[in-house]
Design an enzyme around this catalytic site. Structure first.
Site, PDB file in Angstrom:
ATOM      1  N   LYS A 198       0.961  -1.157   0.039  1.00  0.00           N
ATOM      2  CA  LYS A 198      -0.137   0.008   0.157  1.00  0.00           C
ATOM      3  C   LYS A 198       0.832   1.246   0.134  1.00  0.00           C
ATOM      4  O   LYS A 198       1.697   1.460   1.006  1.00  0.00           O
ATOM      5  CB  LYS A 198      -1.105   0.089   1.305  1.00  0.00           C
ATOM      6  CG  LYS A 198      -1.545   1.251   1.873  1.00  0.00           C
ATOM      7  CD  LYS A 198      -2.641   1.868   0.744  1.00  0.00           C
ATOM      8  CE  LYS A 198      -3.017   3.136   1.161  1.00  0.00           C
ATOM      9  NZ  LYS A 198      -2.258   4.408   1.347  1.00  0.00           N
ATOM     10  N   GLU A 272       8.986   2.231  11.201  1.00  0.00           N
ATOM     11  CA  GLU A 272      10.265   3.117  11.098  1.00  0.00           C
ATOM     12  C   GLU A 272       9.698   4.444  11.116  1.00  0.00           C
ATOM     13  O   GLU A 272       8.822   4.841   9.985  1.00  0.00           O
ATOM     14  CB  GLU A 272      11.036   2.907   9.974  1.00  0.00           C
ATOM     15  CG  GLU A 272      12.370   3.341   9.895  1.00  0.00           C
ATOM     16  CD  GLU A 272      12.296   4.734   9.088  1.00  0.00           C
ATOM     17  OE1 GLU A 272      12.298   5.707   9.902  1.00  0.00           O
ATOM     18  OE2 GLU A 272      12.511   4.720   7.868  1.00  0.00           O
ATOM     19  N   CYS A 306      13.872  10.989   7.012  1.00  0.00           N
ATOM     20  CA  CYS A 306      13.530  10.629   8.433  1.00  0.00           C
ATOM     21  C   CYS A 306      14.859  10.747   9.458  1.00  0.00           C
ATOM     22  O   CYS A 306      14.688  11.490  10.525  1.00  0.00           O
ATOM     23  CB  CYS A 306      12.770   9.478   8.645  1.00  0.00           C
ATOM     24  SG  CYS A 306      13.936   8.290   7.928  1.00  0.00           S
ATOM     25  N   GLU A 408       9.761  17.446  14.714  1.00  0.00           N
ATOM     26  CA  GLU A 408       9.998  17.160  13.436  1.00  0.00           C
ATOM     27  C   GLU A 408       9.582  17.956  12.400  1.00  0.00           C
ATOM     28  O   GLU A 408       8.069  17.978  12.474  1.00  0.00           O
ATOM     29  CB  GLU A 408       9.821  15.603  12.893  1.00  0.00           C
ATOM     30  CG  GLU A 408      10.222  15.085  11.663  1.00  0.00           C
ATOM     31  CD  GLU A 408      10.106  13.668  11.184  1.00  0.00           C
ATOM     32  OE1 GLU A 408      11.038  13.065  10.642  1.00  0.00           O
ATOM     33  OE2 GLU A 408       8.982  13.256  11.488  1.00  0.00           O
TER      34      GLU A 408
END
Length: 502
Positions: A198, A272, A306, A408
């Site tokens: 997906k 993750e 990331c 973030e």
């Protein structure tokens, strides 16, 4: 007299000659074939450099999930895949790698039009994906080798079987869609699992090239399936009773929801997630060498990576010098159309992400940080007026309490913080709820390694950062659960059985 420099091509001219095989599509991949989706809705695909809707895919529904998971279940239970030796499955992985490499340019151009990654970045996706597949193929002999372990008492022995965990839901993000799917797909396939992939809704079209390579390699029907749709579809896939394991890369808030669902269902999960990593600049650091890797390590993919170290921790004795170097390096990076090979910084991937980044920039201004370059929405011409561009930005005089130092951002924004001594630097680096990446810059390798050992993070680079396919990559705390890459990444797709005998 020298000839004038060639004019920069505008967005229309760069796109005029593109011939991409997938734009508006109506099907999903299930049971070894492309079939019309059951869901009647559509998800648009937008070019973030221009704001143009240039493609669309089906917004799948529960019937599409049922069909894909059902095909994967049948392939796992009744098909030949799990019954092959790992060495035989590795042969398929090698053919998939070749197929992806053969589609490298179409993958790159499609990916860039989906998420705005500079084509200089996206042109490496196919080679990196192929390298991941070849690495995991190399682990096949370890799976095929017999594992017999004697009882410590000497009364018998145990035969340890490494069975595939089953049907796996693989959910990838939009920033590096190809590689962050293949790092899940490769170990799952080598282990003998079947999968339902997906993609994130902004980047569904580039995944079709993975499926094309899988089909061309002759992978048995139903082993690999693909559905497209919104986050709602991903939630349905995670909770589907026919799924045995979930692997997800994405934001920490979504990861929490997936972890909650997996816990409720007692379903193994690999997550993750986000990061807020720091680069500690030691007093003896070579700033010229640091400059050469700064963009790759701290603002890769326009800051939409990331693990990058978006907080630069500089010693008070060299603070101004570090700020000047970081500012000059980032300001020198070209921001233009991501289809131009000379572009370093592209747009934010979506209008939503653009708005998020601009909110953080506004908060930094309001809280007293000083923008040494950037700090605004970018004003570009040549057909890019409606793109989602934020100027690559460096903030100095950043206190640890500021939002930009704690949260973030996932955009082209760096913060430079001041520290007094190494203990202070380590405390600042660890003063975060995340733990994914990190860097230490210093000439004394032993001293730099000693500092790296004190950083509470899953990965730390010394004077550069890169992922090693053979070494585990994973986050601590709010950066995730489990690991990818390496033998540890393969283990996530295995279920162990001990057979005891005298």
């Amino acid at each position: 007299m020298s000839a004038p420099a060639p004019a920069t091509p505008d967005a229309l001219s760069l796109r005029a000659g593109l011939e991409l095989p997938y734009t508006h599509v109506d099907d999903v991949f299930s049971g070894g074939r492309w079939t019309p989706a059951q869901g009647t809705g559509r998800n648009p695909v937008t070019d973030p450099a221009t704001g143009e809707i240039w493609g669309s895919v089906p917004d799948g529904n529960a019937e599409d999930i049922d069909a894909a998971v059902g095909a994967a279940r049948q392939a796992f239970e009744s098909g030949p895949w799990r019954r092959m030796s790992a060495t035989d499955r590795a042969g398929y992985l090698l053919r998939i790698a070749e197929g992806i490499e053969a589609r490298a340019e179409q993958i790159a151009l499609t990916n860039t039009r989906e998420n705005g990654s500079p084509v200089a970045e996206s042109r490496g996706a196919a080679a990196n994906a192929a390298s991941i597949l070849r690495y995991f193929a190399s682990l096949a002999p370890r799976l095929d080798a017999e594992d017999v372990r004697p009882f410590p008492s000497g009364v018998g022995e145990s035969v340890v079987r490494r069975d595939p965990v089953g049907v796996c839901a693989l959910i990838a993000p939009w920033n590096f869609p190809i590689n962050l799917m293949v790092i899940k797909l490769a170990p799952a396939l080598l282990a003998g699992c079947s999968v339902v992939m997906k993609p994130a809704s902004p980047t569904p079209l580039s995944f079709r090239f993975i499926v094309d390579a899988v089909a061309a390699a002759g992978v048995p029907d139903g082993v690999v399936n693909l559905v497209t749709g919104s986050g709602r579809l991903g939630d349905a896939l995670v909770r589907h009773p026919g799924v045995d394991k979930v692997a997800f890369t994405g934001s920490t808030p979504v990861g929490r929801k997936i972890a909650a669902a997996a816990g409720e269902l007692l379903r193994p999960v690999t997550l993750e997630l986000g990061g807020k990593s720091s680069a500690i600049v030691l007093p003896d650091a070579d700033l010229e060498a640091m400059s050469s890797v700064l963009v790759r390590s701290c603002m890769r993919n326009t800051g939409q990576t990331c693990y990058i170290s978006t907080r630069i921790l500089a010693p008070a004795s060299r603070y101004d010098e570090v700020v000047d170097m970081v500012t000059a390096t980032i300001a020198a990076g070209r921001q233009e159309d991501p289809l131009d090979p000379d572009t370093v910084f592209g747009p934010c991937a979506t209008s939503s992400q653009f708005n998020t980044v601009m909110e953080y920039v506004a908060s930094a201004h309001a809280e007293g940080a000083r923008a040494t370059t950037g700090g605004r929405a970018a004003q570009l011409g040549g057909g890019l007026e409606d793109g989602f561009f934020v100027e690559p930005t460096v903030f100095a005089d950043v206190a640890p309490s500021l939002r930009i130092a704690r949260e973030e951002i996932f955009g082209p924004v760096l913060s430079v913080l001041r520290y007094d001594d190494v203990d202070d630097a380590v405390a600042l680096a660890n003063n975060t709820r995340f733990g994914l990446g990190g860097l230490v810059f210093g000439e004394d390798q032993d001293a730099a390694l000693a500092v790296a050992d004190r950083i509470d993070s899953g990965s730390v680079g010394l004077n550069f950062f890169a992922s090693n396919h053979s070494a585990p990559f994973g986050g601590r705390h709010d950066s995730g659960l489990g690991t990818e890459y390496g033998e540890e990444g393969l283990s996530a797709y295995l279920s162990y059985k001990s057979i005891h005998r005298r």
